[in-house]
Design an enzyme around this catalytic site. Structure first.
Site, PDB file in Angstrom:
ATOM      1  N   ASP A  33       0.745  -1.237  -0.125  1.00  0.00           N
ATOM      2  CA  ASP A  33       0.098   0.014  -0.105  1.00  0.00           C
ATOM      3  C   ASP A  33       0.745   1.274   0.091  1.00  0.00           C
ATOM      4  OD1 ASP A  33      -2.205   1.679   0.744  1.00  0.00           O
ATOM      5  OD2 ASP A  33      -3.462  -0.150   1.010  1.00  0.00           O
ATOM      6  N   HIS A  40      -3.990   6.109   2.799  1.00  0.00           N
ATOM      7  CA  HIS A  40      -4.609   4.730   2.293  1.00  0.00           C
ATOM      8  C   HIS A  40      -4.355   3.653   3.198  1.00  0.00           C
ATOM      9  CE1 HIS A  40      -5.687   1.632  -0.461  1.00  0.00           C
ATOM     10  NE2 HIS A  40      -6.851   2.303  -0.604  1.00  0.00           N
ATOM     11  N   SER A  68     -11.189  -1.246  -1.358  1.00  0.00           N
ATOM     12  CA  SER A  68      -9.914  -0.986  -0.523  1.00  0.00           C
ATOM     13  C   SER A  68     -10.277  -1.328   0.748  1.00  0.00           C
ATOM     14  CB  SER A  68      -9.505   0.342  -0.750  1.00  0.00           C
ATOM     15  OG  SER A  68      -8.343   0.385  -1.706  1.00  0.00           O
TER      16      SER A  68
END
Length: 401
Positions: free
Chosen positions: A155, A187, A344
């Protein structure tokens, strides 16, 4: 124990059909950059090819880097090269080359940010409640404690000092050139805390390992993702924990065969891989890593068990997880939180459930894990699954069995 490296090679040229060139000319392609996937060969032959290509690319001296990185993950052998067309053609004419794919951009699959920063772990973590109950709308999370496990988060990195991690998050490797070992996007911290945060995580005993393959704009390249998978598999093997480890990839882009092949080799090596279905409201089989048959591909449901219209769907989906308005840790401080939506967010719910099952039920291997997820999953609750298995992830809460 066998280690996993990533590397490539060259053989004596024969007059044979050229290796196929795929993915060229796509809108997200990276000019002059290619992933070369080799046929099965012994390491001596592969090393000879590597030396030959490296020498050739350096001799041309046209500003391209030549061989950037080599790959070996179980039976997947290949390399990332930046080169001109003449070098590319010589590679394609080599009988040891299986196929070549132009490198391209890949992005995080977080959609529709809700932009609701909070200052503490007090918001509605409905997704945790959903995966520990058969019916929607019960917010209390029910879990059990258990044995050490490991989640490799491919990520944007992780804010490892965040209060959600309690020292269980560490830096593994960084594949973004010139970037620091920080999460400069958010994120990665969000997805990591959903897997294993103290108060917002599915499994708050697992250890989280940051593998940075996306930049501050949540963008990366297929070549970096393959390198990240290789590193994670090597690290898990060298530590003797691959059967208790999962890779989470809340990432995606148009279907890219070299990545799918690398996922297969990682699974063959003993790793479990979980991937987001992607956020384009189309067939997940047209995206990677979602389309990799060996990945556990996760689509999203909202709080009413409806698949949002942005969630991909179809035969390549294995299971649904909570993915709409998910509250989790954020990068801005050790006490910051954010609400985000996307596959996600659904994928780490399942990755956390995988480590949870590793530690509570002592299962291992992608097939056994996938079968257990199917056996436990809550059936026929998803509204508008659109050809996907109608199954929502469930942790086996004994009061609900």
């Amino acid at each position: 124990m066998k280690t996993v490296y990533c590397f490539l090679t060259v053989l004596a040229p024969f007059v044979l059909a050229k290796a196929p060139l795929v993915n060229r000319g796509v809108s997200d392609g990276i000019a002059d950059n290619y992933i070369v996937v080799m046929k099965k060969a012994d390491s001596k032959t592969l090393q000879a090819h590597y030396r030959q290509i490296h020498t050739t690319s350096q001799r041309i001296n046209d500003g391209n880097q030549g061989v950037v990185r080599t790959y070996q993950v179980q039976d997947f052998n290949g390399y990332h090269i930046e080169c001109d067309n003449a070098t590319l053609e010589s590679i394609r004419n080599n009988p040891g080359v299986d196929y070549v794919a132009q490198d391209g951009r890949v992005t995080a699959q977080s959609a529709i940010p809700t932009n609701v920063p909070r200052s503490g772990p007090t918001a509605n973590t409905w997704g945790l409640g959903r995966i520990s109950h058969r019916d929607a709308g019960i917010p209390v999370y029910v879990d059990e404690n258990n044995a050490p496990t490991f989640a490799y988060m491919l990520d944007t990195g992780i804010r490892v000092t965040h209060q959600e991690f309690g020292g269980r998050a560490i830096w593994g490797q960084n594949f973004i050139t010139g970037s620091q070992n920080i999460d400069d996007n958010g994120h990665g911290t969000h997805t990591a805390a959903t897997v294993g945060g103290n108060t917002v995580g599915v499994d708050n005993s697992t250890k989280l390992i940051a593998v940075k393959v996306l930049d501050q704009n949540s963008s990366g390249a297929w070549s970096g993702m393959i390198a990240g998978i290789q590193w994670a598999v090597n690290d898990a093997q060298s530590q003797g924990r691959i059967t208790r480890s999962v890779i989470n990839m809340s990432i995606g882009g148009p279907k890219f065969q070299p990545l799918n092949d690398c996922v297969k080799s990682a699974v063959d090596a003993g790793m479990t891989v979980v991937a987001a279905a992607c956020n384009y409201g189309v067939d997940a089989c047209t995206y990677s890593p979602a389309s990799a048959p060996e990945a556990i591909t996760v689509a999203a449901v909202d709080i009413s068990d409806t698949r949002p219209n942005w969630s991909n769907y179809g035969a390549c989906v294995n299971i649904f997880g909570p993915g709409d308005n998910i509250y989790s840790a954020w990068k801005d401080s050790d006490t910051s939180y954010q609400v985000l939506s996307g596959t996600s967010m659904a994928s780490p719910h399942v990755a956390g459930l995988v480590t949870y099952l590793f530690s509570r039920e002592f299962i291992s291997g992608q097939t056994e894990v996938n079968n257990r997820l199917i056996q436990l999953g809550t059936e026929n609750k998803v509204q508008n699954p659109n050809g996907s298995p109608n199954l929502i992830a469930f942790n086996g809460n004994k009061d609900e069995l």
